[in-house]
Design an enzyme around this catalytic site. Structure first.
Site, PDB file in Angstrom:
ATOM      1  N   LYS A 199      19.291 -13.804  -1.220  1.00  0.00           N
ATOM      2  CA  LYS A 199      18.698 -12.819  -0.456  1.00  0.00           C
ATOM      3  C   LYS A 199      17.549 -11.877  -1.055  1.00  0.00           C
ATOM      4  O   LYS A 199      17.912 -11.579  -2.393  1.00  0.00           O
ATOM      5  CB  LYS A 199      19.432 -12.145   0.271  1.00  0.00           C
ATOM      6  CG  LYS A 199      19.024 -11.017   1.561  1.00  0.00           C
ATOM      7  CD  LYS A 199      20.349 -10.301   1.853  1.00  0.00           C
ATOM      8  CE  LYS A 199      20.036  -9.128   2.931  1.00  0.00           C
ATOM      9  NZ  LYS A 199      21.219  -8.462   3.728  1.00  0.00           N
ATOM     10  N   SER A 249      20.334  -8.109   8.365  1.00  0.00           N
ATOM     11  CA  SER A 249      19.350  -8.271   7.529  1.00  0.00           C
ATOM     12  C   SER A 249      19.077  -9.683   6.773  1.00  0.00           C
ATOM     13  O   SER A 249      17.947  -9.783   6.040  1.00  0.00           O
ATOM     14  CB  SER A 249      19.229  -6.910   6.575  1.00  0.00           C
ATOM     15  OG  SER A 249      20.325  -6.999   5.683  1.00  0.00           O
ATOM     16  N   SER A 306      24.950  -7.148   8.538  1.00  0.00           N
ATOM     17  CA  SER A 306      23.840  -7.985   7.973  1.00  0.00           C
ATOM     18  C   SER A 306      24.091  -9.341   7.509  1.00  0.00           C
ATOM     19  O   SER A 306      23.258 -10.256   7.415  1.00  0.00           O
ATOM     20  CB  SER A 306      23.238  -7.447   6.977  1.00  0.00           C
ATOM     21  OG  SER A 306      22.489  -6.121   7.609  1.00  0.00           O
TER      22      SER A 306
END
Length: 506
Positions: free
Chosen positions: A105, A186, A210
């Site tokens: 990520k 996210s 997230s």
């Protein structure tokens, strides 16, 4: 459905022809077959010398070329893929996931990528000052020591501060089940990449949902661990300061065993270590069905239907399910959480001046959503915020600890609503509107971050339009192994691994 899979398979074969002639020349396994393998199975192929790590890396890069233009899940500009190819030819570790490519990520401490946290501020800073980190975090060191090969960086929201992936820095990630819809956030890029079959497992992180939110919206398995169960996430930069232990780092995957194997790689090796969870347990659980969110509202009818169906599935597996209401001081908890994330933005004005100079305005490098949180932080002040956070989180944790003396697990929605169309929660919308919409949806997952408890989104439900709805299971601190054992059982009872979205490598 079958016609689409057939056409996708033809496309995969066509794209594979563009790969270097040396790739797959010695392997008995062909690219079109690999998408059906999870990470554990790929590692077994490597250990048996049926395929090489270089072949796996090249196959992932081929898949990115094939489907990423439709998804914007992976950000090739942030990572030099020649490094992945080079490392794929070096001696690797001997873990259960050695030789497996991994996407990370765009919110992680990793020295070999231009990590910018989905922010135009950091993007400009990197262009001016170079890569942001000089070292890997202990978490990422463990990943590389285990022999996993970082092959790319995935799209994320700005600083991970909102539950979608539509940053102004990199644009929206698109849901593989319907590209007009959000991936959640996210960790939206990671969840989309796994759902589309680019990789079977991807790194993700969670500060309020997230991991679990995009797992739910993209139809993959995602788990937040017990507080500080995993190795340290950040030792450099502003993210290194997480006084309450809200932030958690782990992964999203297509199979439970892959997440279990990844946990065995990245957890702290102490007396509380989970170890390798290999399957379901014989223990039958007492499960509390909680439908009302922390905002006092019930889920939408389609979500409620999906979660009740999961409750019936649990009952069919001989678990004891009881519908209850979990009474929490919702207003104090919500205010504390909002304040905590506002506090995370308080240094940004100083960061702008330090990194880019005196003459750069907030609006040039930060999203309106982030600027709105900065204003909340300025109004409340750090001391009041942290005082309120500690009080609200301690109260919530005490209530949950008492609650889990009577129940093993809570079953709830992940979100109040199914996936929504892109733009619905775009970061450029008025701040008050965004805040109202976000608090309306995200009414279940933050409690785990506040209390330090584990939670997981299990892909068991689907809307009439074929969009995923995750079922959220929570336990008290240290209940990670129990949740994984339950996930194994649910996976066997209602398999999801071979469900393929509209945009997929096969």
């Amino acid at each position: 459905m079958y016609r689409r899979r057939f056409l996708n398979a033809l496309s995969a074969c066509a794209v594979s022809a563009t790969v270097s002639p040396s790739v797959f020349s010695q392997s008995k396994i062909q690219p079109a077959e690999l998408a059906s393998y999870d990470a554990t199975a790929l590692a077994e192929l490597v250990s048996q010398k049926q395929i090489t790590p270089l072949e796996l890396v090249d196959d992932v890069l081929r898949r990115i070329d094939q489907v990423n233009p439709q998804l914007n899940a992976v950000l090739p500009e942030l990572f030099d893929t020649s490094l992945a190819r080079a490392r794929a030819q070096e001696p690797l570790g001997s873990s259960a996931l050695s030789g497996v490519p991994l996407l990370i990520k765009n919110i992680v401490q990793y020295k070999d990528a231009n990590i910018d946290f989905g922010s135009r501020l950091n993007k400009l800073s990197n262009a001016k000052n170079g890569r942001p980190f000089k070292t890997n975090s202990p978490f990422m060191n463990a990943v590389e020591k285990a022999g996993m090969i970082v092959t790319g960086v995935t799209n994320a929201s700005e600083l991970g501060l909102i539950d979608n992936t539509e940053s102004l820095a990199w644009g929206a990630a698109h849901n593989p089940w319907n590209p007009a819809y959000t991936t959640g956030g996210s960790s939206g890029g990671s969840a989309a990449a796994v759902a589309a079959g680019i990789v079977p497992l991807a790194h993700a992180s969670d500060g309020g949902g997230s991991i679990r939110i995009p797992a739910s919206q993209c139809g993959v398995f995602g788990m937040k661990l017990t507080r500080r169960r995993e190795l340290t996430s950040f030792t450099e930069g502003g993210f290194a300061l997480d006084l309450m232990g809200i932030y958690a780092e782990f992964c999203v995957s297509r199979t439970v065993r892959d997440s279990a194997a990844f946990l065995n790689l990245v957890e702290r090796k102490d007396d509380a270590a989970v170890g390798m969870v290999r399957g379901p347990s014989d223990k039958r659980l007492k499960i509390a069905l909680v439908l009302e969110g922390s905002n006092g509202m019930m889920p939408s009818p389609e979500v409620e239907q999906a979660i009740r169906a999961t409750a019936k599935l649990c009952e069919s597996l001989k678990h004891d399910v009881e519908e209850i209401k979990l009474s929490i001081n919702t207003e104090a908890l919500t205010d504390a959480f909002t304040g905590y994330w506002a506090a995370a933005t308080l240094s940004l004005d100083a960061d702008i001046k330090k990194l880019l100079g005196e003459n750069v305005a907030r609006t040039e490098v930060l999203e309106p959503w982030t600027i709105g949180l900065m204003e909340i932080g300025r109004q409340r002040g750090l001391v009041k915020i942290m005082t309120d956070v500690k009080k609200a989180f301690d109260e919530a944790a005490a209530l949950c600890e008492t609650f889990f003396q009577s129940y093993d697990v809570i079953l709830s929605p992940v979100l109040r609503h199914p996936p929504y169309q892109l733009g619905t929660n775009a970061p450029t919308l008025p701040f008050d509107q965004l805040m109202q919409q976000t608090l309306d949806r995200v009414a279940y997952t933050p409690l785990n971050n506040a209390c330090g408890t584990p939670g997981m989104s299990v892909p068991l439900g689907w809307t009439k339009e074929g969009l995923p709805i995750g079922s959220h299971f929570s336990a008290w601190r240290g209940g990670d192994a129990m949740l994984l054992a339950l996930a194994y059982e649910l996976e066997a009872a209602r398999p999801w691994k071979d469900r393929r979205p509209m945009i997929s490598v096969i």
